[in-house]
Design an enzyme around this catalytic site. Sequence first.
Site, mmCIF file in Angstrom:
data_model
loop_
_atom_site.group_PDB
_atom_site.id
_atom_site.type_symbol
_atom_site.label_atom_id
_atom_site.label_comp_id
_atom_site.label_asym_id
_atom_site.label_seq_id
_atom_site.Cartn_x
_atom_site.Cartn_y
_atom_site.Cartn_z
ATOM 1 N N CYS A 174 40.616 1.823 -24.487
ATOM 2 C CA CYS A 174 40.838 0.336 -24.503
ATOM 3 C C CYS A 174 40.039 -0.067 -25.863
ATOM 4 O O CYS A 174 40.280 -1.322 -26.026
ATOM 5 C CB CYS A 174 40.368 -0.372 -23.166
ATOM 6 S SG CYS A 174 41.299 0.392 -21.774
ATOM 7 N N HIS A 314 35.508 -8.397 -24.563
ATOM 8 C CA HIS A 314 36.570 -7.763 -23.914
ATOM 9 C C HIS A 314 36.997 -8.076 -22.479
ATOM 10 O O HIS A 314 38.165 -8.031 -22.544
ATOM 11 C CB HIS A 314 35.823 -6.260 -23.588
ATOM 12 C CG HIS A 314 36.569 -5.016 -23.236
ATOM 13 N ND1 HIS A 314 37.482 -4.788 -24.031
ATOM 14 C CD2 HIS A 314 36.665 -4.211 -22.104
ATOM 15 C CE1 HIS A 314 38.358 -3.674 -23.693
ATOM 16 N NE2 HIS A 314 37.806 -3.613 -22.339
ATOM 17 N N GLU A 325 29.681 -6.094 -19.429
ATOM 18 C CA GLU A 325 29.603 -6.899 -20.588
ATOM 19 C C GLU A 325 28.436 -7.921 -20.355
ATOM 20 O O GLU A 325 27.846 -8.128 -21.490
ATOM 21 C CB GLU A 325 31.033 -7.535 -20.708
ATOM 22 C CG GLU A 325 31.211 -7.941 -22.131
ATOM 23 C CD GLU A 325 32.624 -8.222 -22.719
ATOM 24 O OE1 GLU A 325 33.461 -8.550 -21.873
ATOM 25 O OE2 GLU A 325 32.753 -8.557 -23.802
ATOM 26 N N LYS A 346 42.307 -11.962 -22.815
ATOM 27 C CA LYS A 346 42.850 -11.304 -21.617
ATOM 28 C C LYS A 346 43.343 -12.024 -20.555
ATOM 29 O O LYS A 346 44.023 -11.794 -19.750
ATOM 30 C CB LYS A 346 42.149 -10.187 -21.270
ATOM 31 C CG LYS A 346 42.090 -9.058 -22.245
ATOM 32 C CD LYS A 346 41.213 -7.689 -21.791
ATOM 33 C CE LYS A 346 41.319 -6.645 -22.874
ATOM 34 N NZ LYS A 346 40.209 -6.845 -23.840
ATOM 35 N N HIS A 351 45.498 -7.206 -20.478
ATOM 36 C CA HIS A 351 44.809 -6.274 -21.118
ATOM 37 C C HIS A 351 46.134 -5.102 -21.958
ATOM 38 O O HIS A 351 46.853 -4.573 -21.393
ATOM 39 C CB HIS A 351 44.094 -5.075 -20.205
ATOM 40 C CG HIS A 351 43.028 -4.502 -20.917
ATOM 41 N ND1 HIS A 351 43.417 -4.032 -22.289
ATOM 42 C CD2 HIS A 351 41.975 -3.620 -20.381
ATOM 43 C CE1 HIS A 351 42.342 -3.274 -22.566
ATOM 44 N NE2 HIS A 351 41.502 -2.947 -21.498
ATOM 45 N N PHE A 410 37.754 3.527 -21.226
ATOM 46 C CA PHE A 410 37.407 4.678 -20.369
ATOM 47 C C PHE A 410 37.224 5.734 -21.240
ATOM 48 O O PHE A 410 37.449 5.935 -22.461
ATOM 49 C CB PHE A 410 38.838 4.977 -19.701
ATOM 50 C CG PHE A 410 39.009 4.228 -18.501
ATOM 51 C CD1 PHE A 410 38.282 3.440 -17.904
ATOM 52 C CD2 PHE A 410 40.206 4.387 -17.755
ATOM 53 C CE1 PHE A 410 38.643 2.565 -16.852
ATOM 54 C CE2 PHE A 410 40.647 3.609 -16.733
ATOM 55 C CZ PHE A 410 39.717 2.697 -16.226
#
Lengths: 424, 394
Positions: A174, A314, A325, A346, A351, A410
Amino acid sequence: MARTTDHLGRPVVAVTGVGVVTSLGQGITDNWAALTAGRSGIHPITRFPTEHLNTTISGTVDFLESSDKGASALTYELAEISALEAVSASGLGVGDFAGPLFLASPPVELDWHERLALYDAANLDLPIYERLLAAAREQLRQETFEASQFGAIADRLADRFGTRGLPITLSTACASGATAIQLGVEAIQRGEADRALSIGADGSATAEALIRFSLLSALSTQNERPEKASKPFSKDRDGFVLAEGSAALVLESLESALARGANVLGIVRGCGEKADDFHRTRSKPDGSPAIAAVKAALADAGMREDEIEYVNAHGTSTPENDKMEHLSLSTVFGERMKTIPISSNKSMIGHTLSAAGAVEAVFSILTMAEGVIPPTINYDNPDPAIELDVVPGVKRDAQVSTVLSNSFGFGGQNTCLVMAREPV
Amino acid sequence: MSARDVVITGLGLVSSLGEGAERHWQALSAPGAAPVLDAERFDPYTIHPLPEIDWGLQIAKRGDQRQMETWQRLGTYAAGVALDDAGAKDEALLATMDMVVAAGGGERDVNVDQAILDAARTRNDRDLLLNEKLTTELRPTLFLAQLSNLLAGNISIVHKVTGSSRTFMGEEGAGISAIETAAARIRSGQSSHVLVGGAFQTEHPDMLLGYELGGFLHRKRWKPVWQRAANDGGGVISGSGAAFLVLESREHAEARGHKPYAAIKAVASGRARRDEGNLPEAVSGLLRVLGAPDEPLMAISGASGAHSATGAERAALASAGDYAVRGFSTLTGHLKEAQFPFAIALAALAIRHGAHYPAFDAENETAAEGAPRSVVATTIGYRRFEGAALVVAA
């Protein structure tokens, strides 16, 4: 006269063209209008049947010619459209870009429809492992082969845009889109190129992709009102919404941009990264890798914490990401984090995975250029443990001269970009 | 000599020939080395299989091993071997070490796929079938165990390499760009030490399919890479293997007192427009860019056996200089993303040992004597992308 080298003596890197496609639409104008209006692009899935699926909503891009032609074809088309917009806007030659290409794209496996078509032609007398192989060698399918090659999309884009050299296709999950920008910035800083084309594109929202994320409990299952499902920093957030999109940036040394009288949209001031060694999908509980990535980006930019005026989060809307975050940002920025505006694109576009870092960098550049901060929508039920000014619901007019854009993925990927409206 | 010369201080190699740099030197420096083959499992295709590996030597936790499919495990293992070889398993060193991994991925669950394929033969509602089967039969963690950037992720988790982590994709080109980027970072001062490499596990039908959809696999009995005829299939015999390298600036290696194998003097890469038939010229161009000394040289060739690319490389090497070519795919098989790192590792080993490899195919490769000071390494993609490097005594 702006300085064309930075605090470390490197070429300053400008953004001279941007392009974007998301579920909100095609092109900068439509996307920015929708994003600043707080409109959601999330909708019920129609591309494939949703029986048996826990999640039946997404931010797929359904309006392109390749939207029903598989992940590989759609990823190419998404990349091509946004790059066309970015390169055209930069004033550089569309077929003769003459700088390196960095493409963030999803690792796409052979599409099920192609796999099934191969098996329809298979000889069942053969041993199982051999059936698809024999079908493949007996009737070569060039398009199917190309779709199975990870380097093929970038190769086609290199032909289309006349980029220079061996194009790099990358994946940092991501964070991929941000990494594509970082690689372009670094190539210019090394003096290897005056310009680079960085693209993040992801058209991989297939049933299998959705199921894979679903099995990891990563997706929101709040299907009843799709536009409300992505709710970053909310107490009832329950996962991200799978989405598609792309963005492209023409990066250029400021010196080269000024020399040819290009329109400088913004500056990529610094990039920072730090890998996490804790777990495949979870961050280290103390947030130290994300903290280190933010600090590295600030150091690379030659900026202090108090010089960041807005954070493009994010902000995935998963319980884990938003908590971590917040922890990392409040560690770096301290008490001030409660008042720095931070918003998550987002919440509206979902996403976009491999594209997200690039899409959000483009929106960060627009935020500064337009003096408007897009909102975080669906912030109806704030998480009391996350004290942030998320610019809830409604856009905010604000002069923003610096942005921090976060991308976490990830596999312990953490990449942060610091962008500025003006050169130093 | 410069403080920012790119030196190779650690090698982690795995192929059908065994594991470790020394094992490879022993196997390849003995004249008449024989390939390790398996012609049965994927008949009519021959492959070079993985050697037996005690995964626990580099991946201590069984839980970690279970979280990876073989390809990730192989890469994580080889990365650990390289770090050991470089004497780099030191917390502070690892925490600032950058990483560039050339990755494939997609080691799917063969049984689940087969069940879907079989069931689909009698169903018209195939999309529904996919949902039914995939939601119930996929192992939840399989996604991560086959995901491209999770090789790097696992290297971070198992070996604690956490400076930065970037994964490049795109067959051989990924390995070329990984080496080129890592070297450029060191030369410019962006990195002081980098772990770079890739792995390929060919013993999976989908991995063979990735070649055979384009008709690239050799289908008859094994032959050296230069001898595979067009009527025997596409020319590629694949192998399982991995190559990881620790690259450092000369200054960084000297400061910690670690003696390098060799240095990477230059890397060149390209994207020839092959449809226009210019690949031989493009390869010659790459060799020119390297600035190799004008003398007889050994060229460690990553030729895949794919007819068009291999023919073009052979022609280019024959016309561009006086090269004693060593096509290592003859003995290891084609290692895809790991091909270029492997070629560079073999070049570095020859320089360290002060000897040329004997011909891997005496009918097609000329003998070479003496201690090499400069060795060329090439990788010309079976379908696209090309790279070459000049490896020199450090």
